[in-house]
Design an enzyme around this catalytic site. Structure first.
Site, short mmCIF file in Angstrom:
data_model
loop_
_atom_site.label_atom_id
_atom_site.label_comp_id
_atom_site.label_asym_id
_atom_site.label_seq_id
_atom_site.Cartn_x
_atom_site.Cartn_y
_atom_site.Cartn_z
N GLU A 505 -42.47 29.24 54.87
CA GLU A 505 -42.75 28.46 56.08
C GLU A 505 -44.01 28.93 56.82
O GLU A 505 -44.29 28.45 57.90
CB GLU A 505 -41.53 28.50 57.00
CG GLU A 505 -40.34 27.78 56.36
CD GLU A 505 -39.07 27.83 57.18
OE1 GLU A 505 -38.95 28.73 58.05
OE2 GLU A 505 -38.18 27.00 56.94
N LYS A 617 -44.16 34.00 54.60
CA LYS A 617 -42.97 34.40 55.37
C LYS A 617 -41.90 34.87 54.39
O LYS A 617 -41.14 35.79 54.66
CB LYS A 617 -42.47 33.19 56.15
CG LYS A 617 -41.26 33.45 57.03
CD LYS A 617 -40.86 32.17 57.73
CE LYS A 617 -39.70 32.38 58.69
NZ LYS A 617 -39.19 31.09 59.19
N GLN A 618 -41.82 34.18 53.25
CA GLN A 618 -40.73 34.45 52.31
C GLN A 618 -41.12 34.04 50.89
O GLN A 618 -42.09 33.29 50.70
CB GLN A 618 -39.49 33.66 52.73
CG GLN A 618 -39.67 32.16 52.66
CD GLN A 618 -38.75 31.42 53.61
OE1 GLN A 618 -39.12 31.14 54.74
NE2 GLN A 618 -37.55 31.10 53.15
O1 IFM Z 1 -33.51 27.95 55.57
C1 IFM Z 1 -34.11 29.05 56.16
C2 IFM Z 1 -35.59 28.99 55.92
O2 IFM Z 1 -35.88 29.06 54.56
C3 IFM Z 1 -36.29 30.11 56.63
N1 IFM Z 1 -35.98 30.04 58.03
C4 IFM Z 1 -34.58 30.14 58.32
C5 IFM Z 1 -33.79 29.06 57.63
C6 IFM Z 1 -32.30 29.25 57.89
O3 IFM Z 1 -31.86 30.44 57.34
#
Ligand code: IFM
Length: 789
Positions: A505, A617-618
């Site tokens: 994100e 972010k991930q």
């Molecule tokens: O779905 C996730 C997303 O990938 C990253 N932000 C938080 C959300 C809920 O856990």
């Protein structure tokens, strides 16, 4: 039977107890989260059962999963197709607290004693020492359970011991609105479930037999009833002084201390029938007030008539069964042992089990994300249920099936002639994301749902589910891709998908996100393969299904063409997979110049600033590579890890577990272990500094995946399972059970050896590294020595 008065835990029992003493590093709010209880329908935070200034909760909350309030999203600048309504998980009333007095003197805490939860029993325990101004002392023991055997019920059991006096006690007990989410305006992750202004009290009743508050919710128009009933072991008098004001119903009982004790149980029942996500809204037509009152009374008194001990036993029987099937034992690290059990318990306490509700990102433990369901359910959480409680996995998928009608109309609204588009975040099935770049643009949710169906089907061979729901879910979601992307003449006529957001994100609205394209490809090829399987299984039934869904051969041919021509970004020079078309051209993020207190970046930089940089972010490509399994070469996987890991902040709790899995797969065991440690302790150590508004269910399940799919290397193949076990060198042993292919198997890893054992089922085929084996009823056990380096 042990009562709390004589409760002395044995060493074995201690491994199941999470007590306040162990949590001195955490704030009250986090402890309340960790001490939450639930059963998938009802959940309540682990707040004190005694009402006083000293025991004020940081955040009160009792939640009804699947029930919600629907509120208009206000945009100053709106546009076509923006989500119009938010859903907020139903925050119901608090029935946990009591107050005690004697001769008009209120008892106040002078020693808060200890609180703990028993993970094995899923019970909350609290001991408080109280006194009055004139010096009377009592000790109050509270045991709480949110019943596993009765989905709408919570039980609080109170034992009072008088220390230095005798006589009568007055107990004040209430049903009370709670409205206490502290909002931090800047943090989009903290939800706010306060909906008191949306509730109108339509009826209340207080009688010696039972009491209730019934409210009407404006949107969706529905009723919520919270009913309680008290059961005293000693003779008690119901005082005719009950009162209702400001959304609080208060009742009083007078009871004489017998042998210096008063013991009683308070049964609480919560009902909030709503339209939910049913394909058939008629089924859920508004239940009339009288019928709801009758239902509440009957259900409540039925539970009460069983009595406290019987209820506790029924609850424990289900918990015993759960742990028998699911427990993971770790030798060599007590904290990891406790954490994995805590995580597994919260998952099972939070997951809906009736196809009408799912599992929220924060479970039933806090207001975070307004109680919404995300793709977390399918990619991170369902794997845990597939192998431990397949019925729960199925019911989570059924929830999506029941949301197909809404997903189809959303697809139409978003300009697609065919198919279904699932919402990025929701409860009712409608899109609730008010920030589309990191919400609606995450079309990959469609692929996540299909991927979960695929994994469930592979592990369970559940044809009935596939025929009834699974196939339709896979096909309707698959249908979206052709109209989302296009064969791009400027790119060798390859299939490209533009302007979407992948899992990361910190990068939004890009062309050809590697993850989205890979998952769309897996989705479409699975849909084609599934139709072939259905045809082979029952040709005429398959024909009927395809006719019902109006799926033509031409459409299938287009799917195949997309699979063949899907564009997956690749940078040949470095042999890595660019996250999207523009990612590698972006400016690198200045990690050295970013102080620790500027993380998470989302709280400190405008999204546009973040989007312009190479910063994650991930996990994105790394997650794709894990899900692609053996379709991607291990060298590419290693190169991608080496490239992306240093530029990933792991600001999302979904990231560390993915990296652990990726490192296990590519053979970096130390890194896999470190990322596991970071995942399993996410909530127990409040690693993201936000567990006070709820646990992180994806990370909880991710920690289970790190063990089974990471350290043990579990992969499900057609008709067998493969393992590549590697016991972390920091541990002496690991044991867990799996349900798959109609069997239950247990894996026991010790230093230098693994034992596979068939616990139930006729026979089980497995591959240990490259070697194939068969476990049978006659020869259920296989021991293999493992070389350790
Ligand atoms: O779905 C996730 C997303 O990938 C990253 N932000 C938080 C959300 C809920 O856990």
């Amino acid at each position: 039977m042990k009562t709390l008065n004589n409760y002395l835990a044995t060493d074995e029992e201690k491994q199941w107890i999470l007590s306040q003493d162990q949590l001195t590093h955490l704030s009250e709010g986090v402890i309340e989260t960790l001490f939450s209880l639930g059963n998938g329908t009802l959940g309540t935070r682990g707040t004190s059962g005694y009402e006083s200034d000293l025991t004020q909760p940081e955040c009160e909350g009792t939640y009804i999963n699947g029930s919600y309030s629907r509120e208009t999203i206000e945009y100053d600048e709106s546009a076509y197709g923006f989500a119009q309504f938010n859903n907020k998980m139903m925050q119901a009333f608090n029935t946990k607290t009591i107050k005690i007095s004697s001769e008009n003197e209120i008892f106040k805490p002078y020693n808060l004693g200890k609180r703990h939860i028993n993970l094995h029993q899923a019970t909350y325990h609290e001991v408080i020492q109280l006194h009055t101004d004139s010096g009377k002392k009592i000790v109050l023991h509270i045991t709480r359970l949110v019943c596993q055997h009765q989905q709408n019920t919570m039980i609080n059991h109170y034992q009072i011991e008088a220390v230095n006096f005798t006589g009568k006690l007055r107990i004040t007990s209430s049903i009370k609105a709670s409205d206490s989410t502290n909002q931090n305006g800047n943090d989009p992750r903290i939800g706010n479930l306060s909906i008191l202004d949306k509730l109108k009290c339509v009826e209340s009743l207080s009688t010696p037999e039972y009491s209730f508050l019934m409210h009407q919710l404006s949107a969706p128009k529905s009723l919520m009833i919270v009913a309680t009933s008290h059961q005293f072991e000693q003779h008690s008098n119901y005082m005719n002084t009950s009162s209702y004001s400001k959304n609080t119903l208060t009742e009083q009982f007078e009871v004489a201390l017998a042998d210096k004790r008063v013991t009683f149980t308070k049964y609480s029942l919560y009902l909030c029938p709503q339209t939910l996500t049913s394909a058939n809204p008629q089924q859920h037509a508004q239940v009339c007030e009288q019928a709801l009152i009758t239902q509440a009374r009957e259900e409540l008194l039925c539970v009460k008539n069983l009595g406290y001990q019987e209820n506790l036993q029924l609850h424990q029987q289900l918990m015993n069964k759960f742990w028998q099937d699911s427990d993971v034992t770790i030798e060599g690290n007590d904290q990891h042992q406790l954490a994995i059990r805590l995580n597994m318990l919260h998952l099972t306490m939070s997951a809906g089990k009736d196809g009408q509700r799912n599992i929220a990102a924060k479970g039933l433990t806090g207001p975070g994300y307004d109680g919404h369901y995300f793709w977390d359910s399918e990619i991170y959480i369902i794997p845990y249920f597939i192998y431990t409680q397949p019925n729960v996995a199925k019911s989570l998928l059924s929830y999506r099936f029941n949301g197909l009608a809404k997903a189809k109309s959303r697809a139409t609204e978003m300009g697609h002639q065919q198919g279904a588009l699932f919402p990025w975040r929701t409860i009712s099935g409608e899109e609730c994301s008010s920030f589309f770049p990191a919400g609606t643009a995450q079309y990959h949710i469609n692929a996540a749902i299909a991927y979960a169906v695929r994994q469930y089907f592979k592990a369970s061979d559940d044809w009935q589910f596939i025929w009834d729901e699974g196939a339709e879910l896979v096909i309707e979601t698959a249908r979206l891709w052709p109209s989302l992307g296009h064969f791009n003449k400027n790119n060798d006529n390859q299939f490209c998908i533009d302007t979407v957001t992948g899992p990361d994100e910190y990068t939004a609205l890009v062309n050809n996100n590697y993850y989205t394209n890979s998952m769309a490809k897996i989705h479409l090829s699975f849909a084609i393969e599934l139709i072939d399987k259905l045809r082979a299984n029952d040709e005429s039934r398959c024909k009927l299904l395809l006719t019902k869904l109006k799926l033509s051969v031409e459409e299938l041919n287009v799917w195949q063409e997309i699979v063949d021509k899907m564009y997956l970004p690749h940078q040949a020079e470095k042999n890595i997979s660019p996250q999207d078309d523009s990612f590698l051209d972006k400016k690198p993020w200045d990690f050295h110049g970013t102080p620790k207190d500027k993380y998470p970046l989302l709280l400190n930089f405008h999204p546009l600033v973040i989007y312009r940089h190479q910063v994650l972010k991930q996990a994105d490509v790394i997650l794709a590579n894990f899900l692609q399994d053996d379709e991607v070469d291990i060298h590419l996987k290693r190169n991608n890890l080496a490239f992306y890991e240093p530029i990933t902040t792991h600001d999302s709790t979904l990231s560390a577990c993915t990296h652990s899995l990726a490192y296990s797969e590519t053979g970096n065991h130390q890194a896999a272990f470190d990322y596991f440690d970071n995942t399993v302790l996410t909530d127990l150590n409040n690693l993201h500094n936000n567990s006070h508004y709820g646990v992180h269910t994806a990370a909880m399940s991710g920690s289970w995946m790190c063990i089974t799919q990471g350290f043990a290397g579990l992969r499900i193949r057609d008709n067998y399972a493969s393992f590549q076990p590697n016991l972390p060198k920091q541990w002496q042993g690991l044991r867990f059970k799996l349900k798959l292919l109609g069997c239950q198997v247990q894996l026991t890893l010790s230093r230098g050896q693994i034992t596979y054992q068939l616990l139930s089922g006729k026979q089980f085929s497995l591959k240990h590294y490259q070697q194939e084996y068969l476990l049978t009823e006659l020869e259920p056990t296989l021991q293999i020595a493992i070389d350790e380096d």
